[in-house]
Design a protein around this motif. Sequence first.
Motif, PDB file in Angstrom:
ATOM      1  N   MET A  86      -8.453   3.204  14.244  1.00 58.67           N
ATOM      2  CA  MET A  86      -9.366   2.362  14.997  1.00 58.67           C
ATOM      3  C   MET A  86      -9.752   3.003  16.314  1.00 58.67           C
ATOM      4  SD  MET A  86      -7.593  -1.353  14.372  1.00 58.67           S
ATOM      5  CE  MET A  86      -8.826  -2.294  15.255  1.00 58.67           C
ATOM      6  N   PHE A 121       3.262  -3.062  12.794  1.00 57.10           N
ATOM      7  CA  PHE A 121       1.968  -3.730  12.763  1.00 57.10           C
ATOM      8  C   PHE A 121       1.973  -4.824  11.696  1.00 57.10           C
ATOM      9  CE2 PHE A 121       0.131  -0.431  15.332  1.00 57.10           C
ATOM     10  CZ  PHE A 121       0.838   0.701  14.976  1.00 57.10           C
ATOM     11  N   GLN A 152      -2.245   4.933  14.951  1.00 55.68           N
ATOM     12  CA  GLN A 152      -1.413   3.873  14.431  1.00 55.68           C
ATOM     13  C   GLN A 152      -2.207   2.720  13.841  1.00 55.68           C
ATOM     14  OE1 GLN A 152      -1.318   4.908  17.628  1.00 55.68           O
ATOM     15  NE2 GLN A 152       0.555   6.087  17.858  1.00 55.68           N
ATOM     16  N   LYS A 153      -3.269   2.328  14.506  1.00 52.83           N
ATOM     17  CA  LYS A 153      -4.041   1.196  14.020  1.00 52.83           C
ATOM     18  C   LYS A 153      -5.123   1.709  13.086  1.00 52.83           C
ATOM     19  CE  LYS A 153      -3.644  -1.268  18.406  1.00 52.83           C
ATOM     20  NZ  LYS A 153      -4.430  -1.986  19.454  1.00 52.83           N
ATOM     21  N   LEU A 154      -5.201   1.111  11.943  1.00 57.54           N
ATOM     22  CA  LEU A 154      -6.156   1.568  10.936  1.00 57.54           C
ATOM     23  C   LEU A 154      -7.219   0.523  10.660  1.00 57.54           C
ATOM     24  CD1 LEU A 154      -3.723   3.201   8.338  1.00 57.54           C
ATOM     25  CD2 LEU A 154      -5.039   4.324  10.133  1.00 57.54           C
ATOM     26  N   LEU A 209      -7.961  -5.013   4.204  1.00 57.56           N
ATOM     27  CA  LEU A 209      -6.928  -5.321   5.190  1.00 57.56           C
ATOM     28  C   LEU A 209      -7.529  -5.382   6.575  1.00 57.56           C
ATOM     29  CD1 LEU A 209      -5.454  -3.639   2.784  1.00 57.56           C
ATOM     30  CD2 LEU A 209      -3.577  -3.554   4.412  1.00 57.56           C
ATOM     31  N   MET A 211       6.497   1.835  16.341  1.00 54.31           N
ATOM     32  CA  MET A 211       5.322   0.999  16.133  1.00 54.31           C
ATOM     33  C   MET A 211       5.458   0.170  14.857  1.00 54.31           C
ATOM     34  SD  MET A 211       3.542   2.090  18.718  1.00 54.31           S
ATOM     35  CE  MET A 211       1.854   1.567  18.488  1.00 54.31           C
ATOM     36  N   LEU A 228      -6.242  -5.741  10.662  1.00 54.62           N
ATOM     37  CA  LEU A 228      -5.099  -5.700  11.569  1.00 54.62           C
ATOM     38  C   LEU A 228      -5.050  -6.980  12.395  1.00 54.62           C
ATOM     39  CD1 LEU A 228      -2.741  -4.054  12.778  1.00 54.62           C
ATOM     40  CD2 LEU A 228      -4.387  -3.120  14.426  1.00 54.62           C
ATOM     41  N   LEU A 233       0.833  -1.201   0.000  1.00 51.23           N
ATOM     42  CA  LEU A 233       0.000   0.000   0.000  1.00 51.23           C
ATOM     43  C   LEU A 233       0.868   1.250   0.000  1.00 51.23           C
ATOM     44  CD1 LEU A 233      -2.176  -2.057   0.897  1.00 51.23           C
ATOM     45  CD2 LEU A 233      -3.147  -0.219   2.260  1.00 51.23           C
ATOM     46  N   PHE A 291      -9.788  -0.376   7.539  1.00 54.15           N
ATOM     47  CA  PHE A 291      -9.848  -0.091   6.113  1.00 54.15           C
ATOM     48  C   PHE A 291     -11.239  -0.370   5.552  1.00 54.15           C
ATOM     49  CE2 PHE A 291      -5.480   0.690   4.760  1.00 54.15           C
ATOM     50  CZ  PHE A 291      -4.768   0.288   5.870  1.00 54.15           C
ATOM     51  N   GLY A 292     -11.579   0.360   4.515  1.00 59.62           N
ATOM     52  CA  GLY A 292     -12.742   0.018   3.731  1.00 59.62           C
ATOM     53  C   GLY A 292     -12.471  -1.222   2.892  1.00 59.62           C
ATOM     54  N   GLU A 300      -5.435  -8.263  17.986  1.00 58.02           N
ATOM     55  CA  GLU A 300      -6.801  -7.783  17.788  1.00 58.02           C
ATOM     56  C   GLU A 300      -7.774  -8.944  17.950  1.00 58.02           C
ATOM     57  OE1 GLU A 300      -7.448  -4.512  17.431  1.00 58.02           O
ATOM     58  OE2 GLU A 300      -5.287  -4.283  17.692  1.00 58.02           O
ATOM     59  N   THR A 333       0.429  -7.277  20.843  1.00 58.55           N
ATOM     60  CA  THR A 333      -0.962  -7.020  21.218  1.00 58.55           C
ATOM     61  C   THR A 333      -1.855  -7.429  20.071  1.00 58.55           C
ATOM     62  OG1 THR A 333      -0.214  -5.098  22.496  1.00 58.55           O
ATOM     63  CG2 THR A 333      -2.582  -5.274  22.026  1.00 58.55           C
ATOM     64  N   PHE A 385      -8.021   2.203  -1.184  1.00 53.96           N
ATOM     65  CA  PHE A 385      -8.600   1.957   0.124  1.00 53.96           C
ATOM     66  C   PHE A 385      -8.745   3.253   0.901  1.00 53.96           C
ATOM     67  CE2 PHE A 385      -8.652  -2.605   0.331  1.00 53.96           C
ATOM     68  CZ  PHE A 385      -7.608  -3.025  -0.474  1.00 53.96           C
ATOM     69  N   THR A 390      -0.213  -5.670  16.933  1.00 49.86           N
ATOM     70  CA  THR A 390       0.852  -4.695  17.063  1.00 49.86           C
ATOM     71  C   THR A 390       2.074  -5.390  17.638  1.00 49.86           C
ATOM     72  OG1 THR A 390      -0.783  -2.972  17.509  1.00 49.86           O
ATOM     73  CG2 THR A 390       1.497  -2.490  18.114  1.00 49.86           C
ATOM     74  N   TYR A 421      -0.785  -6.873   9.182  1.00 51.33           N
ATOM     75  CA  TYR A 421      -2.125  -6.913   8.613  1.00 51.33           C
ATOM     76  C   TYR A 421      -2.268  -8.147   7.734  1.00 51.33           C
ATOM     77  CZ  TYR A 421      -2.980  -1.963   9.813  1.00 51.33           C
ATOM     78  OH  TYR A 421      -3.174  -0.770  10.465  1.00 51.33           O
ATOM     79  N   GLN A 473      -4.598  -9.499   4.365  1.00 52.93           N
ATOM     80  CA  GLN A 473      -5.511  -9.150   3.280  1.00 52.93           C
ATOM     81  C   GLN A 473      -5.928 -10.444   2.590  1.00 52.93           C
ATOM     82  OE1 GLN A 473      -3.869  -6.642   0.210  1.00 52.93           O
ATOM     83  NE2 GLN A 473      -5.866  -6.011  -0.532  1.00 52.93           N
TER      84      GLN A 473
END
Lengths: 114, 116
Positions: free
Chosen positions: A95, B33, A100-102, B43, B31, B45, A44, A104-105, B58, B56, A90, B48, B35, B37
């Motif tokens: 969140m 992360f 930092q945490k996203l 995407l 940070m 998450l 991305l 997405f659509g 989700e 951490t 996207f 972390t 993800y 897809q």
Amino acid sequence: AQSVAQPEDQVNVAEGNPLTVKCTYSVSGNPYLFWYVQYPNRGLQFLLKYITGDNLVKGSYGFEAEFNKSQTSFHLKKPSALVSDSALYFCAAPMNTGFQKLVFGTGTRLLVSP
Amino acid sequence: SAVISQKPSRDICQRGTSLTIQCQVDSQVTMMFWYRQQPGQSLTLIATANQGSEATYESGFVIDKFPISRPNLTFSTLTVSNMSPEDSSIYLCSVEDRGVEDNEQFFGPGTRLTVL
């Protein structure tokens, strides 16, 4: 919970014509919104973001996005599409209170025909 | 901006096996992360990756299935354990690079995993 929606799976446009990729949001507090693009077999790439300020945000590759609070929308636009703009787009939002945490659509595939 | 690389770029694996994906950043970042897809989807998450402490996770993701390491500020790994075909996805790592500008995340090129 924060969420963004992209109502169109695919958008088709002819090269040279204006394009719009739609995004609506549902967030608590001040909305922070992002657009990312994914080219085939690549990660991305960040296009632009809205944090505060002008409702019209300009980003990379000639793209811009208009933040509309009354319509809870953040549509991505470009005045003149290029074939090379064909990719997966996207919309995203944080969140939670951090950026930092996203979330997405579902993504919109843009196809620009020659 | 941060430059992120991932290894492998793609792999085809047998069910029941495990695959470890590496993410390397060219600068120190706080940070990191991970993800996922899934095919034709957006995407999501996973977790972390925290330096010096456990990751951490989700909702819907657990350490036994997706163990994560973060030994330093430039590197992280994600393991997909006991794989099944449902794990076939693109896995992406991302970082927040505060050295450039707040509120912007950079993504790696992704690892395309196919489980047979």
